[in-house]
Each structure stands twice: as structure tokens, then as C-alpha cells.
Motif scaffolding. Structure first.
Motif, PDB file in Angstrom:
ATOM      1  N   TYR A  42       0.827  -1.213   0.000  1.00  0.00           N
ATOM      2  CA  TYR A  42       0.000   0.000   0.000  1.00  0.00           C
ATOM      3  C   TYR A  42       0.860   1.261   0.000  1.00  0.00           C
ATOM      4  O   TYR A  42       0.494   2.261  -0.605  1.00  0.00           O
ATOM      5  N   ILE A  48      -4.115   2.076  -4.526  1.00  0.00           N
ATOM      6  CA  ILE A  48      -4.893   0.877  -4.213  1.00  0.00           C
ATOM      7  C   ILE A  48      -5.633   1.122  -2.900  1.00  0.00           C
ATOM      8  O   ILE A  48      -5.010   1.416  -1.887  1.00  0.00           O
ATOM      9  N   VAL A  52      -8.199  -4.018  -0.291  1.00  0.00           N
ATOM     10  CA  VAL A  52      -8.421  -4.734  -1.553  1.00  0.00           C
ATOM     11  C   VAL A  52      -7.474  -5.925  -1.680  1.00  0.00           C
ATOM     12  O   VAL A  52      -7.895  -7.029  -2.047  1.00  0.00           O
ATOM     13  N   ALA A  55      -8.489  -8.695   0.588  1.00  0.00           N
ATOM     14  CA  ALA A  55      -9.708  -9.354   0.097  1.00  0.00           C
ATOM     15  C   ALA A  55      -9.378 -10.371  -0.981  1.00  0.00           C
ATOM     16  O   ALA A  55      -9.896 -11.498  -0.981  1.00  0.00           O
TER      17      ALA A  55
END
Length: 127
Positions: A42, A48, A52, A55
Motif C-alpha cells: 500500500y 490501491i 483490496v 480481500a
């Protein structure tokens, strides 16, 4: 008409009673041993949205770094093998995309690096 009202009330009360039981408690959430790798991804790719990558990883591998040996049995249905925390596919067997090759090309990591290292698997997918 009275019976219909009773049936509807019974069904609604059953749904309301079940609604409180659906959400898992914090003790039931899966452990993510790769939190520092996700944070690094990240930081390197701030566009992003947070969560996400986790997930995708949970959906594809349940936070397990998937590897295969040459002598491992193949799927009896002929399904492709997934690799790494992000669950990348090397050979989609004309049913799934070979996303390992695409991720390798876009990230600059070799497929072998992506398969062997959980950190590189996550960073390459983020790229």
C-alpha cells in the motif's frame, strides 16, 4: 387473512433473530501473517484502496502461501494450480487467464520469485 398475517409475522421474527447471528466475532476472523507485506504494498502503490489486496488474498488462498511440488497430485477435474498468497495462475488450461505471467511482466519480478516469496507475490500483484 388472519393466518397470512400470523405467517408473515412468524417469518419476519425468524429473520430478525437470525440477523444477529450472522456477523462473526473478532475471534473468528482469520489471522493474516502477511500484514507487513500488505502495508509495504500500500505504501508503494497508494492508489490501491486499503483492504483490496487482503480481500483478494483471502478469497484466493485464505492467507496461505500456496506452493506445489512436482510430485503433488493434480486436480481430478483438471483445474489449474494457484500459487502464492494472491492465488496466481501459471497455466489456466484455456479456462482461466495465466495471470502469473501478466503479473510478472507488469511487476518486473520473475515468475519463480513471485511463486517462492510471499512478499514478492503480494508486491508483484499490487504492481
Amino acid at each position: 387473512m388472519r393466518n397470512l398475517t400470523f405467517i408473515m409475522l412468524f417469518l419476519v421474527s425468524g429473520f430478525i433473530g437470525k440477523a444477529g447471528q450472522v456477523s462473526p466475532s473478532l475471534s473468528q476472523l482469520p489471522e493474516n501473517p502477511y500484514t507487513s507485506f500488505f502495508e509495504k504494498a500500500y505504501q508503494q502503490h497508494p492508489s490501491i484502496p486499503k483492504g483490496v489486496l487482503e480481500a483478494v488474498a483471502f478469497t484466493n488462498s485464505h492467507f496461505h502461501h500456496i506452493t506445489h511440488n512436482a510430485n503433488d497430485p493434480q486436480s481430478c477435474m483438471g483445474l489449474p494450480e494457484y500459487f502464492g498468497v494472491m492465488g496466481l495462475v501459471a497455466d489456466g488450461k484455456n479456462y482461466f487467464k495465466n495471470n502469473l505471467a501478466l503479473v510478472s511482466q507488469l511487476s518486473g519480478f520473475t515468475p519463480e520469485e513471485i511463486i517462492s516469496s510471499p512478499e514478492k507475490n503480494i508486491l508483484a500483484f499490487a504492481a
